[in-house]
Design an enzyme around this catalytic site. Structure first.
Site, mmCIF file in Angstrom:
data_model
loop_
_atom_site.group_PDB
_atom_site.id
_atom_site.type_symbol
_atom_site.label_atom_id
_atom_site.label_comp_id
_atom_site.label_asym_id
_atom_site.label_seq_id
_atom_site.Cartn_x
_atom_site.Cartn_y
_atom_site.Cartn_z
ATOM 1 N N ASP A 108 0.828 -1.201 0.000
ATOM 2 C CA ASP A 108 0.000 0.000 0.000
ATOM 3 C C ASP A 108 0.863 1.253 0.000
ATOM 4 O OD1 ASP A 108 -2.060 1.800 0.259
ATOM 5 O OD2 ASP A 108 -2.439 1.385 2.374
ATOM 6 N N ASP A 311 -1.952 5.638 -5.594
ATOM 7 C CA ASP A 311 -2.150 4.781 -4.431
ATOM 8 C C ASP A 311 -2.437 3.352 -4.876
ATOM 9 O OD1 ASP A 311 -2.736 3.679 -1.981
ATOM 10 O OD2 ASP A 311 -4.610 4.767 -1.677
#
Length: 436
Positions: A108, A311
């Protein structure tokens, strides 16, 4: 995972309906959704046999060779779709503890703290595929005391910090944009990345109360820019360089590589920008969007007035309404020969493809600072809901007034290179795919 974590629960949908072609054609085909093979090599189980060859670093070490800073090590990991575990994100397998216990962690770039579920579950533990990590079975585990500077670093990453006079020491509490949470002890542990790359005293969260949409995975590998992130903790080891490639379908395997310097052939770089209020994010200067070769009529102020982040932990790309509207309208016009279907969750531009053996998807190009243009793969333009329904894989929200997000769907098949020390991010198309 910064803001939205869309559609993690739809693990049973056959995303392999997409066979993305470079010209933007989708051909209908049937594939078996891949799980992990029982015969798959286990990098952690082999550590003992390769101990004499493995590299060990402690966080904070400076590695030198003949008086010069060593070239970054290179640690490649297979990256798999979380759909096989019930998640819309992508995960890698790493080892934690001594002896190492292999865990599936979502990688992440939109968060900093690496954490995994830990026993005992003092509050709630969601169901995960791996056995939950038990720190009492590891000889290298240690809690971080409240007096440690590492404990005080949590607040700089926007993470709640609590202290206790008990042996538990420093505790953390983190909440993500989708409402998911993790609470537990801040600790040091040995992290095994590959057979030959081991990090001692790695700072991570041992989560004893965890809730949310992590579906089957054991936690997160935080790749943000804060000092507590994996990228920063291993800066002497990998020189703050990493890259990944997300495959177009769930049955294919991509990769996440730390360190090394990717060959520059076909990689185009754009500098990072900044979001002062959110320095941990990787921000980009998005300057425009094109569809089928034509630039969309989006005022330049739309992007210059908001922060745009990339992201890997957010599924869709979220645009402010003033940018999404022109894209949606142009896409609907280009797809006018296909019958529309009802909306699907936040996706409002969907099509019924019953009876169509192939579908031509218009090319979408994202333009970034420095004159960089990135063509999205067809699998990064539409989201496959079922064998007969696809939707435009972009969304909007009236609350998105100060940020836009480039999600992982749009990054499919593109190698994304994060040269954090160099202040730039690179893109190389058609870099992964195929059943490996």
């Amino acid at each position: 995972m910064a803001i939205h974590n869309f559609l993690r629960r739809n693990s049973e949908t056959d995303r392999d309906f997409i066979e993305a072609q470079s010209e933007g054609t989708i051909d209908e085909d049937n594939h078996d959704e891949a799980g992990q093979s029982e015969g798959e090599s286990n990098p952690v189980q082999a550590v003992g046999r390769a101990a004499s060859k493995r590299r060990r670093w402690e966080v904070g070490d400076v590695i030198k060779v003949s008086g010069e800073v060593a070239a970054p090590a290179e640690a490649p990991l297979p990256a798999r779709s979380g759909e096989i575990l019930g998640s819309g994100d992508y995960f890698v397998r790493v080892g934690l503890g001594t002896p190492a216990r292999e865990l599936s962690l979502i990688f992440d770039t939109g968060s900093d703290l690496t954490w995994t579920q830990c026993l005992p579950c003092d509050g709630s533990c969601y169901t995960q595929n791996d056995t939950i990590f038990d720190p009492s079975h590891s000889s290298s585990y240690s809690n971080i005391p409240c007096s440690s500077s590492q404990c005080s670093q949590l607040s700089s990453a926007g993470i709640e910090q609590k202290c206790s006079a008990s042996p538990d020491g420093c505790t953390y509490g983190i909440k993500y944009g989708d409402g998911s949470t993790s609470t537990g002890n801040l600790a040091n542990e040995t992290l095994t990345i590959t057979q030959t790359d081991v990090v001692d005293n790695f700072l991570f969260g041992c989560g004893h109360d965890n809730e949310g949409l992590f579906n089957g995975t054991a936690g997160l590998l935080g790749l943000g820019r804060n000092a507590i992130s994996f990228v920063q903790q291993t800066s002497d080891m990998f020189h703050r360089i990493f890259s990944y490639c997300i495959p177009s379908t769930a049955s294919e395997v991509g990769y996440l590589t730390f360190g090394g310097v990717p060959a520059s052939d076909n990689i185009i770089y754009t500098p990072f920008s900044s979001i002062p209020q959110s320095p941990s994010f990787y921000a980009l200067d998005l300057t425009g969007i094109s569809l089928a070769g034509s630039s969309l009529s989006i005022p330049s102020s739309v992007f210059s007035s908001v922060g745009v982040i990339i992201d890997s932990g957010t599924v869709l790309t979220w645009l402010p309404p003033a940018a999404y509207g022109p894209l949606r309208d142009a896409f609907r016009n280009a797809m006018s020969k296909y019958p529309m279907a009802g909306s699907f969750d936040e996706l409002d531009t969907c099509y019924d493809l019953s009876g169509y053996g192939s579908v031509v998807v218009p090319k979408v190009t994202l333009s970034f600072g420095g004159g960089v243009n990135v063509d999205l793969d067809a699998s990064g333009v539409v989201y496959v809901v079922s064998e007969t329904q696809v939707c435009l894989a972009f969304a909007t929200d009236e609350d998105l007034v100060d940020i836009a997000i480039l999600g992982n769907v749009q990054q499919k098949t593109i190698e994304v290179v994060y040269d954090v020390g160099g202040g730039r991010i690179g893109f190389r198309p058609a870099s992964c795919g195929g059943n490996k």
